[in-house]
Design a protein around this motif. Structure first.
Motif, PDB file in Angstrom:
ATOM      1  N   ASN A 105      -7.178  20.830  27.113  1.00  0.00           N
ATOM      2  CA  ASN A 105      -7.627  21.226  25.486  1.00  0.00           C
ATOM      3  C   ASN A 105      -6.380  21.173  25.247  1.00  0.00           C
ATOM      4  O   ASN A 105      -6.879  20.981  23.759  1.00  0.00           O
ATOM      5  CB  ASN A 105      -8.189  22.187  25.521  1.00  0.00           C
ATOM      6  N   ILE A 106      -5.667  20.591  25.712  1.00  0.00           N
ATOM      7  CA  ILE A 106      -4.793  20.615  24.502  1.00  0.00           C
ATOM      8  C   ILE A 106      -4.638  19.210  24.642  1.00  0.00           C
ATOM      9  O   ILE A 106      -4.167  17.964  24.966  1.00  0.00           O
ATOM     10  CB  ILE A 106      -3.236  21.173  24.648  1.00  0.00           C
ATOM     11  N   PRO A 107      -3.922  18.610  23.292  1.00  0.00           N
ATOM     12  CA  PRO A 107      -3.856  16.853  22.501  1.00  0.00           C
ATOM     13  C   PRO A 107      -3.389  16.725  23.356  1.00  0.00           C
ATOM     14  O   PRO A 107      -1.895  16.932  23.084  1.00  0.00           O
ATOM     15  CB  PRO A 107      -4.377  17.088  21.152  1.00  0.00           C
ATOM     16  N   ALA A 108      -2.893  15.116  23.700  1.00  0.00           N
ATOM     17  CA  ALA A 108      -2.257  14.770  24.329  1.00  0.00           C
ATOM     18  C   ALA A 108      -1.223  14.320  23.125  1.00  0.00           C
ATOM     19  O   ALA A 108       0.355  14.158  23.342  1.00  0.00           O
ATOM     20  CB  ALA A 108      -2.150  12.901  25.592  1.00  0.00           C
ATOM     21  N   GLY A 128       2.970  15.600  10.462  1.00  0.00           N
ATOM     22  CA  GLY A 128       4.174  14.781  11.423  1.00  0.00           C
ATOM     23  C   GLY A 128       3.942  14.664  12.566  1.00  0.00           C
ATOM     24  O   GLY A 128       3.863  14.060  13.501  1.00  0.00           O
ATOM     25  N   GLY A 129       1.902  15.274  13.382  1.00  0.00           N
ATOM     26  CA  GLY A 129       1.971  15.189  14.604  1.00  0.00           C
ATOM     27  C   GLY A 129       2.662  16.113  15.617  1.00  0.00           C
ATOM     28  O   GLY A 129       2.701  16.243  17.134  1.00  0.00           O
ATOM     29  N   GLU A 130       3.427  17.059  14.716  1.00  0.00           N
ATOM     30  CA  GLU A 130       3.864  18.598  16.056  1.00  0.00           C
ATOM     31  C   GLU A 130       2.590  19.644  17.091  1.00  0.00           C
ATOM     32  O   GLU A 130       1.349  19.598  16.191  1.00  0.00           O
ATOM     33  CB  GLU A 130       5.108  19.138  14.801  1.00  0.00           C
ATOM     34  N   LEU A 131       2.851  19.722  17.485  1.00  0.00           N
ATOM     35  CA  LEU A 131       2.230  21.079  18.096  1.00  0.00           C
ATOM     36  C   LEU A 131       2.670  22.302  18.195  1.00  0.00           C
ATOM     37  O   LEU A 131       3.871  22.738  18.241  1.00  0.00           O
ATOM     38  CB  LEU A 131       1.753  20.467  19.508  1.00  0.00           C
ATOM     39  N   VAL A 132       2.000  22.885  16.807  1.00  0.00           N
ATOM     40  CA  VAL A 132       2.042  24.072  16.396  1.00  0.00           C
ATOM     41  C   VAL A 132       1.736  25.501  16.528  1.00  0.00           C
ATOM     42  O   VAL A 132       0.398  25.081  16.731  1.00  0.00           O
ATOM     43  CB  VAL A 132       2.180  24.518  14.890  1.00  0.00           C
ATOM     44  N   GLY A 133       2.753  26.748  17.489  1.00  0.00           N
ATOM     45  CA  GLY A 133       1.737  27.700  17.446  1.00  0.00           C
ATOM     46  C   GLY A 133       1.882  28.804  16.743  1.00  0.00           C
ATOM     47  O   GLY A 133       3.322  29.254  15.807  1.00  0.00           O
ATOM     48  N   VAL A 134       0.866  29.360  16.450  1.00  0.00           N
ATOM     49  CA  VAL A 134       1.107  30.829  15.683  1.00  0.00           C
ATOM     50  C   VAL A 134       0.741  31.794  16.759  1.00  0.00           C
ATOM     51  O   VAL A 134      -0.401  31.598  17.095  1.00  0.00           O
ATOM     52  CB  VAL A 134       0.046  30.622  14.243  1.00  0.00           C
ATOM     53  N   THR A 153       2.776  19.248  29.812  1.00  0.00           N
ATOM     54  CA  THR A 153       2.252  18.608  29.148  1.00  0.00           C
ATOM     55  C   THR A 153       3.613  17.906  28.480  1.00  0.00           C
ATOM     56  O   THR A 153       3.340  16.431  28.381  1.00  0.00           O
ATOM     57  CB  THR A 153       1.455  18.974  27.748  1.00  0.00           C
ATOM     58  N   GLY A 154       3.933  18.592  28.508  1.00  0.00           N
ATOM     59  CA  GLY A 154       5.800  17.671  28.066  1.00  0.00           C
ATOM     60  C   GLY A 154       6.004  17.450  26.521  1.00  0.00           C
ATOM     61  O   GLY A 154       6.796  16.856  26.143  1.00  0.00           O
ATOM     62  N   ARG A 155       4.961  18.452  25.656  1.00  0.00           N
ATOM     63  CA  ARG A 155       5.001  18.450  24.531  1.00  0.00           C
ATOM     64  C   ARG A 155       5.524  19.805  24.176  1.00  0.00           C
ATOM     65  O   ARG A 155       6.234  21.068  24.985  1.00  0.00           O
ATOM     66  CB  ARG A 155       3.583  19.054  23.580  1.00  0.00           C
ATOM     67  N   PHE A 156       6.162  19.933  23.144  1.00  0.00           N
ATOM     68  CA  PHE A 156       7.476  20.703  22.594  1.00  0.00           C
ATOM     69  C   PHE A 156       6.366  21.829  21.256  1.00  0.00           C
ATOM     70  O   PHE A 156       6.151  21.153  20.708  1.00  0.00           O
ATOM     71  CB  PHE A 156       8.245  20.243  22.269  1.00  0.00           C
ATOM     72  N   LEU A 157       6.449  22.811  21.732  1.00  0.00           N
ATOM     73  CA  LEU A 157       5.119  23.798  20.796  1.00  0.00           C
ATOM     74  C   LEU A 157       6.554  24.342  19.925  1.00  0.00           C
ATOM     75  O   LEU A 157       7.691  24.857  20.083  1.00  0.00           O
ATOM     76  CB  LEU A 157       4.826  25.147  21.636  1.00  0.00           C
ATOM     77  N   ARG A 158       6.019  23.844  18.834  1.00  0.00           N
ATOM     78  CA  ARG A 158       6.762  24.853  17.368  1.00  0.00           C
ATOM     79  C   ARG A 158       5.926  25.511  16.895  1.00  0.00           C
ATOM     80  O   ARG A 158       5.336  25.644  16.304  1.00  0.00           O
ATOM     81  CB  ARG A 158       6.857  23.422  16.486  1.00  0.00           C
ATOM     82  N   PRO A 159       6.615  26.802  17.216  1.00  0.00           N
ATOM     83  CA  PRO A 159       5.927  27.875  17.017  1.00  0.00           C
ATOM     84  C   PRO A 159       7.045  28.433  15.582  1.00  0.00           C
ATOM     85  O   PRO A 159       7.505  27.611  14.906  1.00  0.00           O
ATOM     86  CB  PRO A 159       6.981  29.406  17.578  1.00  0.00           C
ATOM     87  N   LEU A 160       5.278  29.124  14.585  1.00  0.00           N
ATOM     88  CA  LEU A 160       5.724  30.007  13.051  1.00  0.00           C
ATOM     89  C   LEU A 160       6.296  31.690  13.570  1.00  0.00           C
ATOM     90  O   LEU A 160       5.394  32.044  13.520  1.00  0.00           O
ATOM     91  CB  LEU A 160       4.701  29.098  12.640  1.00  0.00           C
ATOM     92  N   GLY A 161       7.885  31.920  13.384  1.00  0.00           N
ATOM     93  CA  GLY A 161       7.879  32.544  13.272  1.00  0.00           C
ATOM     94  C   GLY A 161       8.039  33.352  11.904  1.00  0.00           C
ATOM     95  O   GLY A 161       8.326  32.990  10.740  1.00  0.00           O
ATOM     96  N   ALA A 162       8.690  35.200  11.808  1.00  0.00           N
ATOM     97  CA  ALA A 162       8.127  35.915  10.793  1.00  0.00           C
ATOM     98  C   ALA A 162       9.534  36.398  10.562  1.00  0.00           C
ATOM     99  O   ALA A 162      10.449  35.569  10.758  1.00  0.00           O
ATOM    100  CB  ALA A 162       7.788  37.491  11.376  1.00  0.00           C
ATOM    101  N   ASP A 163       9.643  36.890   9.118  1.00  0.00           N
ATOM    102  CA  ASP A 163      11.149  36.209   8.335  1.00  0.00           C
ATOM    103  C   ASP A 163      12.261  37.057   8.666  1.00  0.00           C
ATOM    104  O   ASP A 163      13.254  37.379   9.289  1.00  0.00           O
ATOM    105  CB  ASP A 163      10.652  36.970   6.632  1.00  0.00           C
ATOM    106  N   LEU A 164      11.761  38.437   9.729  1.00  0.00           N
ATOM    107  CA  LEU A 164      12.349  38.944  10.623  1.00  0.00           C
ATOM    108  C   LEU A 164      13.382  38.694  11.367  1.00  0.00           C
ATOM    109  O   LEU A 164      14.165  38.502  11.897  1.00  0.00           O
ATOM    110  CB  LEU A 164      11.571  40.501  11.917  1.00  0.00           C
TER     111      LEU A 164
END
Length: 411
Positions: A193-196, A266-272, A225-236
């Motif tokens: 279910n994750i896009p290539a 930009g075509g990134e895989l973002v995690g929240v 998948t070989g893709r890097f997940l780009r997480p969104l982090g809190a201010d802390l």
């Protein structure tokens, strides 16, 4: 005591010896450099005491002109027979005189590396490299040396967010992979279910007292998948000196709409993780009960960019640090959301920071498409609320389903 006879030391209780006028023979034998007197053989007659002064022309019958003992032999014996000498001191003196001298050990001869040939060092190095890098150790070692050269010379690429792909892949993922595979034994479902390629937003539940679930999600997605997940982090996260630098190099960025939208475009895989600290800091009694998903900012970012939303349900992270208490006063002093109390921390000190080896299940749900909405849909609060509630309910129902399928916490 006054009339007692005084016997000098060394006379063995016999009077007349050790009077001090002349050293006895026993005393002369103990003097430094004195040679032992040869004992007489059985064939020789007993000798009389020699006078103190011997004339020059008198020769001892048992000594030759040089003063060495004379060996008497039987005239009837053949030349092949060797005379037997019973004088032990003479034999010891001769063996001592003929023994080879051993040179003293030097610092160079005692050096532990002095006697090891260079070929043995080379063989030991090859064996150690084969144990560390495997059979293909030569190309791997060459790549590692090339990596060090690039890091020293600065010949590497870092994107505008501080993401260092080479360090993340070679070190961060390599360090997290054994924990995911051996300790938590993560089982991944629905990875298709994750896009290539292209932008996508992964929305997950948050739990575990310490955000270990985010790290495990990153390594699981990359390995499948070989893709890097780009997480969104809190201010802390970005206010702590060392953690901030590591998070930037690992691909994390600040959880704001501007950065999220730029990454998605930009075509990134973002995690929240919309639950935030309310999710990871909830008591153990409220495990797997989703908290409020904020105001739906992640949905607005997805609607503006038209990327799909992939819901993710994580089971197993709630049990790694069972939260049974909190110290709010100390947390306010330190400026952190909470100070956790678990069954092992702070009772066991640093040992209580070791997570329990619970069994993890990760299931990615079907993507929720947002490209059918127009650009003004992100400004509609009711639409944003409905999509947010849809994502939340999907994750909650998946959690219940996974809990029923899991046999036990640690298996």
């Amino acid at each position: 005591m006054g009339d007692a006879e005084i016997i000098p030391i060394g006379t063995r209780g016999r009077p007349g010896r050790g009077t001090g006028k002349q050293p006895s023979s026993a005393a002369r034998s103990l003097a430094p450099g004195a040679k032992p007197k040869p004992a007489a053989t059985k064939a020789s007659p007993p000798r009389r005491a020699a006078p103190t002064e011997k004339p020059a022309d008198t020769v001892d019958p048992l000594l030759d002109a040089a003063g060495k003992p004379v060996i008497e032999t039987d005239p009837t014996a053949t030349r092949s027979e060797t005379p037997v000498i019973e004088s032990t001191p003479v034999i010891e003196e001769a063996s001592t005189a003929t023994a080879p001298l051993v040179s003293p050990a030097t610092t160079k001869s005692r050096h532990p590396l002095g006697g090891i040939p260079s070929k043995d060092w080379l063989a030991a190095f090859q064996h150690a490299a084969r144990e560390v890098f495997g059979e293909q150790w030569e190309p791997q070692l060459a790549r590692f040396l090339a990596f060090l050269r690039r890091r020293v010379t600065g010949d590497y690429v870092v994107d505008e967010y501080g993401f260092d792909q080479e360090v993340t892949q070679r070190f961060f993922m390599a360090a997290l992979r054994p924990i995911a595979e051996k300790w938590f034994r993560i089982e991944v479902r629905g990875i298709d279910n994750i896009p290539a390629d292209g932008g996508a937003l992964v929305v997950s539940n948050h739990s575990g007292t310490i955000p270990v679930d985010g790290l495990m999600t990153m390594v699981s997605i990359h390995d499948h998948t070989g893709r890097f997940l780009r997480p969104l982090g809190a201010d802390l996260v970005f206010s702590m000196p060392l953690v901030s630098s590591l998070a930037r190099k690992g691909g994390a960025t600040l959880a704001c709409s501007e950065d999220a939208e730029r990454m998605l475009r930009g075509g990134e895989l973002v995690g929240v993780w919309p639950e935030g600290f309310k999710g990871i800091g909830k008591p153990y009694a409220d495990r797997y009960k989703l908290q409020r998903f904020g105001r739906g900012g992640f949905v607005s970012a997805a609607l503006r960019t038209g990327v799909p939303i992939v819901p993710l349900a994580v089971v197993g992270a709630e049990e790694i640090y069972p939260l049974v208490g909190n110290i709010p006063g100390l947390a306010r002093i330190l400026g952190v959301p909470y100070i956790p109390i678990t069954p092992f921390f702070p009772l066991l000190g640093p040992l209580g920071l070791v997570p329990l080896p619970s069994k993890w299940l990760l299931e990615f749900g079907e993507p929720i498409r947002t490209d059918d909405y127009d650009g003004a849909a992100s400004d509609d609060p009711m639409l944003v609320f409905n999509v947010t509630d849809q994502v939340r309910e999907t994750i909650q129902q998946t959690l219940y389903s996974l809990l029923m399928q899991r046999q036990s916490v640690f298996r």
